[in-house]
Design a protein around this motif. Sequence first.
Motif, PDB file in Angstrom:
ATOM      1  N   LYS A   1       0.844  -1.200   0.000  1.00 52.68           N
ATOM      2  CA  LYS A   1       0.000   0.000   0.000  1.00 52.68           C
ATOM      3  C   LYS A   1       0.879   1.249   0.000  1.00 52.68           C
ATOM      4  N   ARG A   2       0.515   2.189  -0.844  1.00 51.32           N
ATOM      5  CA  ARG A   2       1.348   3.371  -1.059  1.00 51.32           C
ATOM      6  C   ARG A   2       1.623   4.134   0.236  1.00 51.32           C
ATOM      7  N   GLU A   3       0.625   4.190   1.119  1.00 57.88           N
ATOM      8  CA  GLU A   3       0.800   4.992   2.338  1.00 57.88           C
ATOM      9  C   GLU A   3       1.776   4.367   3.334  1.00 57.88           C
ATOM     10  N   HIS A   4       2.155   3.119   3.109  1.00 59.68           N
ATOM     11  CA  HIS A   4       3.094   2.448   4.016  1.00 59.68           C
ATOM     12  C   HIS A   4       4.427   2.088   3.351  1.00 59.68           C
ATOM     13  N   ARG A   5       4.433   1.988   2.062  1.00 65.19           N
ATOM     14  CA  ARG A   5       5.642   1.528   1.351  1.00 65.19           C
ATOM     15  C   ARG A   5       6.707   2.613   1.321  1.00 65.19           C
ATOM     16  N   ASP A   6       7.937   2.283   1.760  1.00 64.20           N
ATOM     17  CA  ASP A   6       9.067   3.227   1.749  1.00 64.20           C
ATOM     18  C   ASP A   6       8.744   4.522   2.503  1.00 64.20           C
ATOM     19  N   GLN A   7       8.082   4.395   3.658  1.00 59.40           N
ATOM     20  CA  GLN A   7       7.568   5.588   4.338  1.00 59.40           C
ATOM     21  C   GLN A   7       8.159   5.872   5.717  1.00 59.40           C
ATOM     22  N   TYR A   8       8.648   4.873   6.429  1.00 54.61           N
ATOM     23  CA  TYR A   8       8.931   5.044   7.864  1.00 54.61           C
ATOM     24  C   TYR A   8      10.410   5.303   8.148  1.00 54.61           C
ATOM     25  N   ASP A   9      10.649   6.187   9.129  1.00 58.96           N
ATOM     26  CA  ASP A   9      12.020   6.486   9.556  1.00 58.96           C
ATOM     27  C   ASP A   9      12.687   5.244  10.158  1.00 58.96           C
ATOM     28  N   VAL A  10      11.939   4.558  11.012  1.00 63.23           N
ATOM     29  CA  VAL A  10      12.455   3.376  11.714  1.00 63.23           C
ATOM     30  C   VAL A  10      11.418   2.267  11.626  1.00 63.23           C
TER      31      VAL A  10
ATOM     32  N   PHE B   1       8.963  -1.289   4.274  1.00 61.07           N
ATOM     33  CA  PHE B   1       8.309  -0.189   4.996  1.00 61.07           C
ATOM     34  C   PHE B   1       9.260   0.983   5.251  1.00 61.07           C
ATOM     35  N   VAL B   2      10.557   0.743   5.165  1.00 57.69           N
ATOM     36  CA  VAL B   2      11.558   1.752   5.532  1.00 57.69           C
ATOM     37  C   VAL B   2      11.759   2.750   4.398  1.00 57.69           C
ATOM     38  N   ARG B   3      11.782   4.021   4.735  1.00 53.53           N
ATOM     39  CA  ARG B   3      12.077   5.031   3.713  1.00 53.53           C
ATOM     40  C   ARG B   3      13.564   4.962   3.354  1.00 53.53           C
ATOM     41  N   PRO B   4      13.933   5.325   2.123  1.00 56.81           N
ATOM     42  CA  PRO B   4      15.357   5.420   1.803  1.00 56.81           C
ATOM     43  C   PRO B   4      16.058   6.377   2.774  1.00 56.81           C
ATOM     44  N   GLY B   5      17.131   5.904   3.362  1.00 48.43           N
ATOM     45  CA  GLY B   5      17.821   6.690   4.388  1.00 48.43           C
ATOM     46  C   GLY B   5      17.389   6.328   5.799  1.00 48.43           C
ATOM     47  N   GLY B   6      16.306   5.555   5.916  1.00 46.60           N
ATOM     48  CA  GLY B   6      15.843   5.115   7.223  1.00 46.60           C
ATOM     49  C   GLY B   6      16.505   3.807   7.632  1.00 46.60           C
ATOM     50  N   VAL B   7      16.072   3.270   8.781  1.00 45.79           N
ATOM     51  CA  VAL B   7      16.699   2.052   9.297  1.00 45.79           C
ATOM     52  C   VAL B   7      15.664   1.010   9.700  1.00 45.79           C
ATOM     53  N   PHE B   8      16.049  -0.239   9.529  1.00 45.08           N
ATOM     54  CA  PHE B   8      15.319  -1.382  10.080  1.00 45.08           C
ATOM     55  C   PHE B   8      16.180  -1.983  11.171  1.00 45.08           C
ATOM     56  N   ILE B   9      15.581  -2.187  12.353  1.00 44.32           N
ATOM     57  CA  ILE B   9      16.321  -2.775  13.467  1.00 44.32           C
ATOM     58  C   ILE B   9      15.650  -4.070  13.885  1.00 44.32           C
TER      59      ILE B   9
END
Length: 250
Positions: free
Chosen positions: A137-146, A165-173
């Motif tokens: 879904k567009r509102e969630h894809r490549d959107q989140y800082d963390v 879900f992570v925006r470019p430049g964001g992180v997955f932990i």
Amino acid sequence: MTDIIQQQFSLQVGKLGIQLSNQQLAQFETYYCLLVEWNEKMNLTGITDRDAVYEKHFFDSLTLAEVVPFDTTKSLADIGSGAGFPSIPLAIVFPHLQITIIDALAKRIRFLEEVTSQLGMTNITCLHGRAEDVARKREHRDQYDVVTARAVARLAALNELCLPFVRPGGVFIAMKGTDISTELDEARYSLTKLNAKILDVKQLMLPTEGADRHLIICSKKGPTPSTYPRKSGIPLKTPLLKPEKANTIK
């Protein structure tokens, strides 16, 4: 009035740079009570002793503050949140965070909605759905800082569930337990496919029990390739592995 468990918890998270108010301590206690109450009706956690919940769930969730500058972080998605870890503790401590919780089990979402209601939280959205579907879904894809996931699956599968879900430049932990060397080796192929790389691996220790924990920090270099995530169920059943590894890992 705080008791000895809450006082110890305050001291422990203080070492993470977190200062808890009386209101926040009251929220943690309400959360604990709801967790135990609902756990009698559904399987949320095998840990119910109060001191253990405070350390193994609440403190453990907040160790993310060691590696994320939450004061300047705006959005977080918690994938497969289960009973709300790490998202609910983070929401209590950092109320400015806009948090999205995604879980495939409707009963768990109902529990989390009850928790957020009882705690008076307006910064949390609880979504019932599979990560593979929501990430399209567009509102969630490549959107989140963390983006976070705690004890959900092996890292090679988690990468495909969480990195979209992570925006470019964001992180997955990925929040992991003790032995992670094999998982890290397996996961490198999927990271390449998903435009990500491992930034750091931080080893931590629970303050009383002394158990090892690891935070695997992955940075997103670019948008998610359109191929991913694959259809529901496939990332867990058939993780992205190098062909020679896929033949040896069940």
